[in-house]
Write a protein that holds these residues in place. Structure first.
Motif, PDB file in Angstrom:
ATOM      1  N   ASP A 183      48.035 -55.159  20.709  1.00 52.49           N
ATOM      2  CA  ASP A 183      49.453 -55.322  21.014  1.00 52.49           C
ATOM      3  C   ASP A 183      49.980 -54.209  21.910  1.00 52.49           C
ATOM      4  O   ASP A 183      51.110 -54.258  22.367  1.00 52.49           O
ATOM      5  N   LYS A 184      49.157 -53.200  22.149  1.00 54.92           N
ATOM      6  CA  LYS A 184      49.578 -52.044  22.923  1.00 54.92           C
ATOM      7  C   LYS A 184      49.062 -52.127  24.361  1.00 54.92           C
ATOM      8  O   LYS A 184      48.149 -52.886  24.671  1.00 54.92           O
ATOM      9  N   LEU A 185      49.676 -51.323  25.197  1.00 57.13           N
ATOM     10  CA  LEU A 185      49.137 -51.057  26.523  1.00 57.13           C
ATOM     11  C   LEU A 185      48.479 -49.689  26.465  1.00 57.13           C
ATOM     12  O   LEU A 185      49.129 -48.696  26.124  1.00 57.13           O
ATOM     13  N   SER A 186      47.192 -49.633  26.757  1.00 60.35           N
ATOM     14  CA  SER A 186      46.470 -48.359  26.728  1.00 60.35           C
ATOM     15  C   SER A 186      45.765 -48.150  28.063  1.00 60.35           C
ATOM     16  O   SER A 186      45.036 -49.023  28.537  1.00 60.35           O
ATOM     17  N   LEU A 187      45.987 -46.988  28.663  1.00 59.12           N
ATOM     18  CA  LEU A 187      45.365 -46.640  29.933  1.00 59.12           C
ATOM     19  C   LEU A 187      44.539 -45.385  29.726  1.00 59.12           C
ATOM     20  O   LEU A 187      45.056 -44.350  29.293  1.00 59.12           O
ATOM     21  N   TYR A 188      43.247 -45.476  30.030  1.00 62.50           N
ATOM     22  CA  TYR A 188      42.330 -44.355  29.848  1.00 62.50           C
ATOM     23  C   TYR A 188      41.850 -43.863  31.207  1.00 62.50           C
ATOM     24  O   TYR A 188      41.461 -44.655  32.071  1.00 62.50           O
ATOM     25  N   PHE A 189      41.842 -42.547  31.368  1.00 61.09           N
ATOM     26  CA  PHE A 189      41.312 -41.922  32.573  1.00 61.09           C
ATOM     27  C   PHE A 189      40.089 -41.115  32.159  1.00 61.09           C
ATOM     28  O   PHE A 189      40.188 -40.160  31.388  1.00 61.09           O
ATOM     29  N   LEU A 190      38.926 -41.538  32.663  1.00 58.06           N
ATOM     30  CA  LEU A 190      37.655 -41.053  32.151  1.00 58.06           C
ATOM     31  C   LEU A 190      37.147 -39.838  32.929  1.00 58.06           C
ATOM     32  O   LEU A 190      37.136 -39.860  34.170  1.00 58.06           O
ATOM     33  N   PRO A 191      36.709 -38.796  32.235  1.00 61.50           N
ATOM     34  CA  PRO A 191      36.123 -37.642  32.908  1.00 61.50           C
ATOM     35  C   PRO A 191      34.673 -37.929  33.299  1.00 61.50           C
ATOM     36  O   PRO A 191      33.764 -37.812  32.478  1.00 61.50           O
ATOM     37  N   VAL A 192      34.478 -38.310  34.531  1.00 61.38           N
ATOM     38  CA  VAL A 192      33.134 -38.684  35.009  1.00 61.38           C
ATOM     39  C   VAL A 192      32.657 -37.731  36.096  1.00 61.38           C
ATOM     40  O   VAL A 192      31.824 -38.092  36.922  1.00 61.38           O
ATOM     41  N   GLY A 193      33.183 -36.506  36.078  1.00 60.07           N
ATOM     42  CA  GLY A 193      32.828 -35.555  37.123  1.00 60.07           C
ATOM     43  C   GLY A 193      33.639 -35.806  38.375  1.00 60.07           C
ATOM     44  O   GLY A 193      34.790 -36.260  38.314  1.00 60.07           O
ATOM     45  N   GLN A 194      33.042 -35.540  39.532  1.00 54.11           N
ATOM     46  CA  GLN A 194      33.733 -35.735  40.810  1.00 54.11           C
ATOM     47  C   GLN A 194      33.669 -37.215  41.167  1.00 54.11           C
ATOM     48  O   GLN A 194      32.844 -37.656  41.967  1.00 54.11           O
ATOM     49  N   GLY A 195      34.564 -37.979  40.555  1.00 53.42           N
ATOM     50  CA  GLY A 195      34.605 -39.419  40.774  1.00 53.42           C
ATOM     51  C   GLY A 195      35.753 -40.021  40.003  1.00 53.42           C
ATOM     52  O   GLY A 195      36.474 -39.328  39.281  1.00 53.42           O
ATOM     53  N   ASP A 196      35.916 -41.322  40.143  1.00 59.67           N
ATOM     54  CA  ASP A 196      37.015 -42.043  39.496  1.00 59.67           C
ATOM     55  C   ASP A 196      36.489 -43.065  38.508  1.00 59.67           C
ATOM     56  O   ASP A 196      35.483 -43.738  38.759  1.00 59.67           O
ATOM     57  N   SER A 197      37.202 -43.217  37.392  1.00 59.88           N
ATOM     58  CA  SER A 197      36.958 -44.322  36.472  1.00 59.88           C
ATOM     59  C   SER A 197      38.122 -44.412  35.509  1.00 59.88           C
ATOM     60  O   SER A 197      38.515 -43.410  34.899  1.00 59.88           O
ATOM     61  N   GLU A 198      38.675 -45.617  35.381  1.00 68.06           N
ATOM     62  CA  GLU A 198      39.787 -45.857  34.458  1.00 68.06           C
ATOM     63  C   GLU A 198      39.535 -47.148  33.683  1.00 68.06           C
ATOM     64  O   GLU A 198      38.964 -48.101  34.226  1.00 68.06           O
ATOM     65  N   LEU A 199      39.972 -47.169  32.446  1.00 64.76           N
ATOM     66  CA  LEU A 199      39.902 -48.387  31.636  1.00 64.76           C
ATOM     67  C   LEU A 199      41.315 -48.769  31.234  1.00 64.76           C
ATOM     68  O   LEU A 199      42.044 -47.964  30.636  1.00 64.76           O
ATOM     69  N   LEU A 200      41.695 -50.003  31.553  1.00 62.81           N
ATOM     70  CA  LEU A 200      43.005 -50.522  31.196  1.00 62.81           C
ATOM     71  C   LEU A 200      42.832 -51.533  30.074  1.00 62.81           C
ATOM     72  O   LEU A 200      42.089 -52.508  30.232  1.00 62.81           O
ATOM     73  N   SER A 201      43.499 -51.311  28.964  1.00 63.18           N
ATOM     74  CA  SER A 201      43.500 -52.270  27.866  1.00 63.18           C
ATOM     75  C   SER A 201      44.892 -52.876  27.800  1.00 63.18           C
ATOM     76  O   SER A 201      45.856 -52.207  27.408  1.00 63.18           O
ATOM     77  N   LEU A 202      45.002 -54.139  28.209  1.00 66.27           N
ATOM     78  CA  LEU A 202      46.301 -54.792  28.330  1.00 66.27           C
ATOM     79  C   LEU A 202      46.719 -55.416  27.014  1.00 66.27           C
ATOM     80  O   LEU A 202      45.876 -55.806  26.200  1.00 66.27           O
ATOM     81  N   PRO A 203      48.030 -55.526  26.777  1.00 55.39           N
ATOM     82  CA  PRO A 203      48.494 -56.217  25.566  1.00 55.39           C
ATOM     83  C   PRO A 203      47.911 -57.624  25.510  1.00 55.39           C
ATOM     84  O   PRO A 203      48.010 -58.384  26.469  1.00 55.39           O
ATOM     85  N   GLY A 204      47.274 -57.945  24.395  1.00 54.27           N
ATOM     86  CA  GLY A 204      46.572 -59.213  24.286  1.00 54.27           C
ATOM     87  C   GLY A 204      45.068 -59.023  24.251  1.00 54.27           C
ATOM     88  O   GLY A 204      44.334 -59.930  23.886  1.00 54.27           O
ATOM     89  N   GLY A 205      44.610 -57.830  24.668  1.00 54.99           N
ATOM     90  CA  GLY A 205      43.196 -57.491  24.496  1.00 54.99           C
ATOM     91  C   GLY A 205      42.323 -57.524  25.726  1.00 54.99           C
ATOM     92  O   GLY A 205      41.156 -57.152  25.651  1.00 54.99           O
ATOM     93  N   VAL A 206      42.838 -57.965  26.879  1.00 52.69           N
ATOM     94  CA  VAL A 206      42.016 -57.989  28.090  1.00 52.69           C
ATOM     95  C   VAL A 206      41.726 -56.564  28.557  1.00 52.69           C
ATOM     96  O   VAL A 206      42.624 -55.713  28.594  1.00 52.69           O
ATOM     97  N   LYS A 207      40.463 -56.306  28.926  1.00 53.60           N
ATOM     98  CA  LYS A 207      40.051 -54.975  29.381  1.00 53.60           C
ATOM     99  C   LYS A 207      39.676 -55.026  30.857  1.00 53.60           C
ATOM    100  O   LYS A 207      38.952 -55.923  31.299  1.00 53.60           O
ATOM    101  N   VAL A 208      40.178 -54.033  31.598  1.00 58.31           N
ATOM    102  CA  VAL A 208      39.890 -53.915  33.024  1.00 58.31           C
ATOM    103  C   VAL A 208      39.307 -52.523  33.275  1.00 58.31           C
ATOM    104  O   VAL A 208      39.980 -51.516  33.024  1.00 58.31           O
ATOM    105  N   LEU A 209      38.075 -52.464  33.740  1.00 63.46           N
ATOM    106  CA  LEU A 209      37.453 -51.192  34.099  1.00 63.46           C
ATOM    107  C   LEU A 209      37.555 -51.020  35.600  1.00 63.46           C
ATOM    108  O   LEU A 209      37.049 -51.836  36.373  1.00 63.46           O
ATOM    109  N   VAL A 210      38.223 -49.957  36.020  1.00 65.77           N
ATOM    110  CA  VAL A 210      38.407 -49.674  37.443  1.00 65.77           C
ATOM    111  C   VAL A 210      37.470 -48.529  37.834  1.00 65.77           C
ATOM    112  O   VAL A 210      37.613 -47.407  37.340  1.00 65.77           O
TER     113      VAL A 210
END
Length: 295
Positions: free
Chosen positions: A42-69
């Motif tokens: 039921d929540k909106l959760s945005l994670y910013f991942l420590p992957v060194g010199q690079g980018d990675s984010e995980l978005l957990s949208l209300p309803g449960g859909v997950k988006v890995l950027v």
């Protein structure tokens, strides 16, 4: 027979009590986890991942859909971070999005595709002629994952969440050093919260999308790891982020630059850095935005 059962129980009473207690505890833990999963969806959760010199984010949208950027560089740090976020039994990611085909953004996705089932893979449609990039595309094909290129004007709608692609234009072609300026840039609006994901875009692209961000943003994924050629003063003044996350690791480029840190401070943004803060989580529940640092 009854006497045999009675003696069996008497002789093994301690063991029986132990196993009954264990099963009871496991039942509680299972139902508690199920309940926690329901509440988390039921929540909106945005994670910013420590992957060194690079980018990675995980978005957990209300309803449960997950988006890995993005998935950071090819060192499996993205998997270690996903292990901290996702349940061990959760091996499905709805959408994997690649901002652009630079190794510090897609290298870790190869391991992600090996471990997780993926619903759809989206990207900017601009290829890079390297063996690593070709290997990623081959894996997507071999696993029969739908590959979709998005461009400015496209959108993904799910429940109360709206992901709007702001850049690049359709049929964009990169050459030389311009690949960063083709990065998939999108805004997320959900739970009365706006977040902007910028890939490695620089000032040139910032000037072109500024008009689309008139309402500002709450959370900014700072462009290009805090490079001085991104996050211009005029852009930050236009969007005025409340929180700014710099995804960065040990590097020889001077990222994040002091110029960018100063410009973010000038607009009142609270600055987070994955190299110092580790795994960063923003959570929105009951219209309240909270942040957590997960070690």
């Amino acid at each position: 027979m009854k006497e045999f059962v009675r003696k069996l129980i008497e002789n093994n009473f301690g063991k029986i009590v132990f196993w009954l207690a264990l099963f009871f505890i496991l039942d509680i833990l299972v139902f508690r986890q199920i309940g926690a999963d329901v509440l988390e969806k039921d929540k909106l959760s945005l994670y910013f991942l420590p992957v060194g010199q690079g980018d990675s984010e995980l978005l957990s949208l209300p309803g449960g859909v997950k988006v890995l950027v993005d998935g950071g560089p090819p060192d499996a740090l993205v998997l270690k971070n996903l292990d901290k976020i996702l349940s061990p039994r959760d091996r499905y990611i709805d959408i994997v999005a690649l901002s652009h085909a630079e190794l510090d953004h897609f290298g870790g996705l190869i391991e992600v595709l090996k471990r997780y089932r993926v619903g759809v893979f989206i990207w900017n449609g601009v290829p890079k002629n390297t063996s690593a990039a070709k290997g990623l595309m081959k894996m997507i094909k071999d696993k029969n994952i739908s590959l979709i290129s998005l461009a400015a004007g496209d959108a993904i709608l799910y429940g109360i969440s709206d992901i709007k692609v702001l850049w690049p234009p359709e049929n964009t072609v990169a050459s030389g050093e311009s690949l960063n300026e083709t990065a998939l840039v999108f805004g997320l609006e959900s739970k009365n919260t706006r977040a902007l994901f910028t890939g490695d875009m620089g000032e040139k692209t910032e000037n072109k999308i500024m008009a689309d961000l008139a309402n500002g943003v709450d959370i900014l994924k700072v462009g290009h790891h805090g490079s001085k050629f991104s996050s211009s003063a005029s852009f930050l003044e236009a969007i005025r982020p409340k929180a700014a996350v710099i995804e960065v690791g040990k590097n020889s480029y001077g990222h994040p630059t002091q110029e960018v840190l100063n410009r973010l401070a000038d607009v009142g943004a609270r600055i987070f850095r994955t190299d110092r803060d580790g795994l960063i989580k923003f959570e929105v529940a009951d219209d309240i935005l909270r942040f957590f640092v997960i070690k």
